[in-house]
Design a protein around this motif. Structure first.
Motif, PDB file in Angstrom:
ATOM      1  N   GLY A  15       0.795  -1.224   0.000  1.00 35.70           N
ATOM      2  CA  GLY A  15       0.000   0.000   0.000  1.00 35.70           C
ATOM      3  C   GLY A  15       0.823   1.267   0.000  1.00 35.70           C
ATOM      4  O   GLY A  15       0.272   2.373   0.013  1.00 35.70           O
ATOM      5  N   LEU A  16       2.155   1.157  -0.009  1.00 37.87           N
ATOM      6  CA  LEU A  16       3.012   2.330   0.089  1.00 37.87           C
ATOM      7  C   LEU A  16       2.840   3.233  -1.132  1.00 37.87           C
ATOM      8  O   LEU A  16       2.861   2.780  -2.274  1.00 37.87           O
ATOM      9  CB  LEU A  16       4.473   1.892   0.196  1.00 37.87           C
ATOM     10  CG  LEU A  16       5.444   2.959   0.733  1.00 37.87           C
ATOM     11  CD1 LEU A  16       5.184   3.195   2.217  1.00 37.87           C
ATOM     12  CD2 LEU A  16       6.893   2.545   0.508  1.00 37.87           C
ATOM     13  N   THR A  17       2.675   4.535  -0.872  1.00 32.75           N
ATOM     14  CA  THR A  17       2.541   5.508  -1.965  1.00 32.75           C
ATOM     15  C   THR A  17       3.733   6.450  -2.054  1.00 32.75           C
ATOM     16  O   THR A  17       3.940   7.059  -3.101  1.00 32.75           O
ATOM     17  CB  THR A  17       1.263   6.340  -1.788  1.00 32.75           C
ATOM     18  OG1 THR A  17       1.315   7.042  -0.537  1.00 32.75           O
ATOM     19  CG2 THR A  17       0.030   5.444  -1.826  1.00 32.75           C
ATOM     20  N   ALA A  18       4.517   6.601  -0.975  1.00 36.43           N
ATOM     21  CA  ALA A  18       5.663   7.518  -0.994  1.00 36.43           C
ATOM     22  C   ALA A  18       6.831   6.898  -0.234  1.00 36.43           C
ATOM     23  O   ALA A  18       6.678   6.455   0.911  1.00 36.43           O
ATOM     24  CB  ALA A  18       5.291   8.862  -0.381  1.00 36.43           C
ATOM     25  N   LEU A  19       7.999   6.896  -0.865  1.00 34.93           N
ATOM     26  CA  LEU A  19       9.219   6.368  -0.247  1.00 34.93           C
ATOM     27  C   LEU A  19      10.336   7.383  -0.446  1.00 34.93           C
ATOM     28  O   LEU A  19      10.616   7.809  -1.570  1.00 34.93           O
ATOM     29  CB  LEU A  19       9.620   5.033  -0.884  1.00 34.93           C
ATOM     30  CG  LEU A  19      10.965   4.439  -0.441  1.00 34.93           C
ATOM     31  CD1 LEU A  19      10.950   4.124   1.055  1.00 34.93           C
ATOM     32  CD2 LEU A  19      11.293   3.185  -1.245  1.00 34.93           C
ATOM     33  N   ASP A  20      10.976   7.784   0.651  1.00 32.92           N
ATOM     34  CA  ASP A  20      12.065   8.757   0.615  1.00 32.92           C
ATOM     35  C   ASP A  20      13.353   8.077   1.070  1.00 32.92           C
ATOM     36  O   ASP A  20      13.475   7.667   2.229  1.00 32.92           O
ATOM     37  CB  ASP A  20      11.736   9.945   1.518  1.00 32.92           C
ATOM     38  CG  ASP A  20      12.713  11.112   1.320  1.00 32.92           C
ATOM     39  OD1 ASP A  20      13.772  10.899   0.684  1.00 32.92           O
ATOM     40  OD2 ASP A  20      12.416  12.221   1.789  1.00 32.92           O
ATOM     41  N   LEU A  21      14.304   7.948   0.149  1.00 29.49           N
ATOM     42  CA  LEU A  21      15.616   7.360   0.454  1.00 29.49           C
ATOM     43  C   LEU A  21      16.746   8.346   0.184  1.00 29.49           C
ATOM     44  O   LEU A  21      17.891   7.947  -0.012  1.00 29.49           O
ATOM     45  CB  LEU A  21      15.821   6.096  -0.398  1.00 29.49           C
ATOM     46  CG  LEU A  21      14.966   4.880  -0.034  1.00 29.49           C
ATOM     47  CD1 LEU A  21      15.050   3.827  -1.121  1.00 29.49           C
ATOM     48  CD2 LEU A  21      15.396   4.290   1.297  1.00 29.49           C
ATOM     49  N   GLN A  22      16.452   9.612   0.192  1.00 32.79           N
ATOM     50  CA  GLN A  22      17.456  10.612  -0.129  1.00 32.79           C
ATOM     51  C   GLN A  22      18.551  10.670   0.939  1.00 32.79           C
ATOM     52  O   GLN A  22      18.339  10.345   2.095  1.00 32.79           O
ATOM     53  CB  GLN A  22      16.812  11.990  -0.272  1.00 32.79           C
ATOM     54  CG  GLN A  22      15.838  12.091  -1.444  1.00 32.79           C
ATOM     55  CD  GLN A  22      15.312  13.494  -1.625  1.00 32.79           C
ATOM     56  OE1 GLN A  22      15.790  14.263  -2.444  1.00 32.79           O
ATOM     57  NE2 GLN A  22      14.301  13.820  -0.836  1.00 32.79           N
ATOM     58  N   GLU A  23      19.740  11.098   0.489  1.00 34.47           N
ATOM     59  CA  GLU A  23      20.910  11.258   1.356  1.00 34.47           C
ATOM     60  C   GLU A  23      21.297   9.951   2.035  1.00 34.47           C
ATOM     61  O   GLU A  23      21.613   9.908   3.222  1.00 34.47           O
ATOM     62  CB  GLU A  23      20.674  12.372   2.383  1.00 34.47           C
ATOM     63  CG  GLU A  23      20.453  13.738   1.745  1.00 34.47           C
ATOM     64  CD  GLU A  23      20.370  14.851   2.758  1.00 34.47           C
ATOM     65  OE1 GLU A  23      21.244  14.905   3.649  1.00 34.47           O
ATOM     66  OE2 GLU A  23      19.432  15.662   2.669  1.00 34.47           O
ATOM     67  N   ASN A  24      21.253   8.875   1.252  1.00 31.60           N
ATOM     68  CA  ASN A  24      21.797   7.581   1.667  1.00 31.60           C
ATOM     69  C   ASN A  24      22.858   7.168   0.648  1.00 31.60           C
ATOM     70  O   ASN A  24      22.670   7.371  -0.559  1.00 31.60           O
ATOM     71  CB  ASN A  24      20.698   6.516   1.719  1.00 31.60           C
ATOM     72  CG  ASN A  24      19.881   6.569   2.996  1.00 31.60           C
ATOM     73  OD1 ASN A  24      20.333   6.184   4.055  1.00 31.60           O
ATOM     74  ND2 ASN A  24      18.660   7.082   2.883  1.00 31.60           N
ATOM     75  N   PRO A  25      23.964   6.576   1.090  1.00 31.52           N
ATOM     76  CA  PRO A  25      25.020   6.164   0.142  1.00 31.52           C
ATOM     77  C   PRO A  25      24.679   4.849  -0.553  1.00 31.52           C
ATOM     78  O   PRO A  25      25.373   3.838  -0.395  1.00 31.52           O
ATOM     79  CB  PRO A  25      26.247   6.020   1.048  1.00 31.52           C
ATOM     80  CG  PRO A  25      25.678   5.605   2.374  1.00 31.52           C
ATOM     81  CD  PRO A  25      24.357   6.335   2.497  1.00 31.52           C
TER      82      PRO A  25
END
Length: 652
Positions: A234-244
């Motif tokens: 059901g996920l609509t938004a995923l934020d993985l910014q600023e990860n190596p």
């Protein structure tokens, strides 16, 4: 709605705020003994309470919440005191604490350390036992043990059933373990920002069946496994910014069937990869139908992004790509169903047909480039279905490659909308990188050719090549036929590479006319009459076609013979015709790479004389040859050896 903010208060008289009745929000600065004095202020109800305190006593907080029906509390503290939970306290008393704090629906706990970077361990298990009716919890700047959430689900799962929002930011968690949130079945938003997370185990988010927003930005996540996000359908938004992020396994995002927003941030793939390659079809399996917003960055490294083959989306896809993009055309490869494309604020310096070659179904195109750009005419050649083109903020380089736009914007089949600037206002950047010129005037002065000039250039070019052809024929006409036959030899070699070719003669004899007596009396009888099988010998004095050009005769006979036999003597070296025959035979040898050229020396030739004939000198150094013996007793052995050599054609 009454909101009261008191930054610094030393004392509050009893009943001082009675006139306010019900407060929606009450906010205090740092105030000691606030919770004990809060019962004296005289208000009836407080919906939202925010305050700073050195020592937070949970039992006082629960009492205040009961007294004023407080539903939301936000507190910054340095020390926290929990109510006694030892076995000496009866279950009734313990249950009383839990009952008091059931009024609180939302709680924010922020630890303020006296020393920068110092965090304290928070007992998550105990927090949820005391505040068992929460719909939102925000815990910041603590040390959290992942196993606490897992043990909570095993021993007291009912305490999180109402939770919809969990914010665990700026904590020290280290990792997310498998099935850590398995009892958070009603959770909709989970934030784990800046929590020092480097590992996310497989199946860590199993049980979050209603989760729609997941924020994992500003962590140390480098590897995303195939089952890292398993269960998040059901996920609509995923934020993985600023990860190596250094590696994403195939189909890692295949669980996101309802995903709308993906903020992937910087890709930190292996430094051994000069070009970062990412195929969205590989990591998604099938790109989500509702995907509408993506942010991907490669930092300072070049990146090649492939969207996928014939991807169908419900909404427009807003792409933000940061970094040096390599080969923009690959991004739109195979998107034969794409109907609308909008490129906004893109750092694109060159637009040509490689970008649009698969966009045959595109009907609408909007270009708002960030920098100056060159647009080649083949950019629109593949856009056979294009009906609308919008050009906004267009800046061109002063180049004749862009001149076609002047007339094309009046295209009747495509509605072109151009503003800020319009075509009349359009400026172009000159070669010096400083001056800006009116684009229409530039094209008229530098890119327009009169019909008279075109006719003059084309006529001059025709006359030039005609004269070159005539002069070439006059000077080298006799060599045209040999060169034609040399080229034909290449094709014959290719056509008969795996098969046997038929020849009219077995051997063509190249000799000087002054040696013809030896050829007639010695060579012919010992070659043509020795057998079987009998050799077919080609001599120029006997087998050349009458009336045909000599050079053509030589060429035809060499290529109609299986081998060429050169009879070298002083007379041979002085003959121009013999030199030509040697030259053509050498060309054939280089083409066919077979043993088809044989040498017989009729007399001794000094090395100094032989060195002036380069081709012959190289052949002598690299190939075995025969000498005509002066001793008559050795003649029979000579002829037998030569006949066997010339008759070895059966091998090919």
């Amino acid at each position: 709605m009454v909101i009261l903010i008191l930054e610094s208060v030393q004392h509050i008289d009893q009943g001082a705020l009675e006139v306010l009745g019900n407060l929606f929000s009450l906010e205090f600065g740092l105030k000691e003994d606030l919770l004990r004095e809060l019962s004296l202020i005289g208000v009836n109800k407080i919906h939202d309470l925010s305050f700073n305190v050195d020592v937070l006593n949970i039992d006082e907080l629960c009492s205040a919440a009961k007294l004023y029906s407080i539903e939301s509390i936000s507190v910054n503290y340095r020390t926290i005191n929990f109510p006694p939970t030892t076995t000496t306290i009866s279950e009734g008393i313990q249950y009383q604490y839990l009952s008091i704090c059931e009024e609180i629906k939302e709680i924010v706990l922020v630890y303020e350390s006296e020393f920068a970077g110092t965090l304290i361990l928070l007992d998550v298990h105990l927090i949820f036992q005391i505040f068992s009716n929460l719909s939102l919890i925000d815990i910041s700047s603590h040390v959290l043990r992942p196993t606490d959430f897992q043990s909570l689900c095993l021993s007291f799962p009912q305490s999180v059933k109402q939770l919809s929002f969990v914010y665990l930011n700026s904590n020290n968690m280290g990792k997310v373990i498998s099935h850590q949130f398995m009892c958070f079945t009603n959770l909709e938003t989970l934030e784990l920002v800046a929590s020092n997370i480097s590992i996310i185990q497989n199946f860590s988010f199993i049980g979050l069946i209603k989760l729609t927003h997941l924020n994992l930005s500003k962590n140390k996540i480098s590897y995303i496994y195939q089952n890292t996000f398993s269960g998040l359908y059901g996920l609509t938004a995923l934020d993985l910014q600023e990860n190596p992020i250094s590696q994403i396994e195939t189909n890692s995002f295949g669980h996101f069937i309802n995903l709308c927003t993906l903020l992937l941030g910087d890709l930190n793939f292996s430094p051994h990869m000069s070009l970062i390659k990412l195929n969205l079809s590989d990591i998604f399996g099938r790109i989500p139908y509702n995907l509408s917003h993506m942010i991907i960055s490669s930092g300072l490294r070049p990146m090649q992004l492939v969207i996928g083959s014939n991807t169908t989306l419900n909404k427009s896809l807003d792409f933000t790509i940061k970094g040096q993009y390599a080969n923009l055309g690959i991004m739109f490869h195979n998107l034969t169903k794409l109907r609308t494309l909008i490129l906004i604020n893109c750092r694109i310096f060159f637009l040509d047909g490689s970008l649009t070659k698969d966009l045959s179904a595109l009907t609408g195109l909007a270009l708002m480039p960030r920098d100056h750009v060159n647009i080649l005419q083949n950019f629109v050649e593949h856009l056979t279905s294009l009906r609308y083109l919008q050009l906004q903020g267009l800046n061109l380089y002063c180049s004749c490659d862009n001149a076609w736009l002047v007339s094309w914007v009046d295209n009747r089949q495509v509605q072109v909308s151009m503003y800020r600037p319009t075509m009349k206002e359009l400026q172009c950047l000159a070669d010096n990188g400083m001056d800006h010129l009116n684009f229409i005037l530039y094209t008229k002065e530098n890119c327009s050719f009169s019909i008279e000039f075109v006719l003059f250039v084309s006529t001059s070019a025709f006359l030039f090549f005609f004269m070159i052809g005539v002069l070439s024929y006059q000077c080298a006409g006799q060599y045209i036929k040999p060169f034609y036959n040399i080229a034909s030899g290449w094709f014959r070699e290719a056509l008969h590479l795996n098969g046997k070719q038929w020849y009219r003669y077995d051997v063509f004899v190249s000799y000087s006319c002054k040696d013809e007596h030896w050829v007639i009396n010695e060579l012919l009888p010992n070659l043509e009459q020795r057998g079987p099988p009998f050799l077919r010998v080609c001599l120029h004095s006997r087998d050349f076609r009458l009336g045909q050009d000599i050079v053509e005769n030589i060429t035809d006979c060499i290529y109609a013979s299986r081998r060429t036999l050169c009879l070298v003597s002083h007379n041979y070296l002085r003959s121009n015709w013999c030199s030509l025959e040697m030259q053509l035979a050498t060309y054939r040898l280089q083409v066919e790479h077979r043993d088809i050229l044989n040498l017989v020396f009729l007399e001794k030739i000094p090395s100094r004389l032989l060195s002036s004939h380069h081709r012959l000198a190289r052949l002598v150094k690299s190939r075995t040859y025969l000498d005509w013996p002066l001793d008559p007793e050795m003649h029979e052995a000579f002829w037998h050896r030569l006949w066997c050599k010339l008759n070895s054609y059966k091998d090919y």
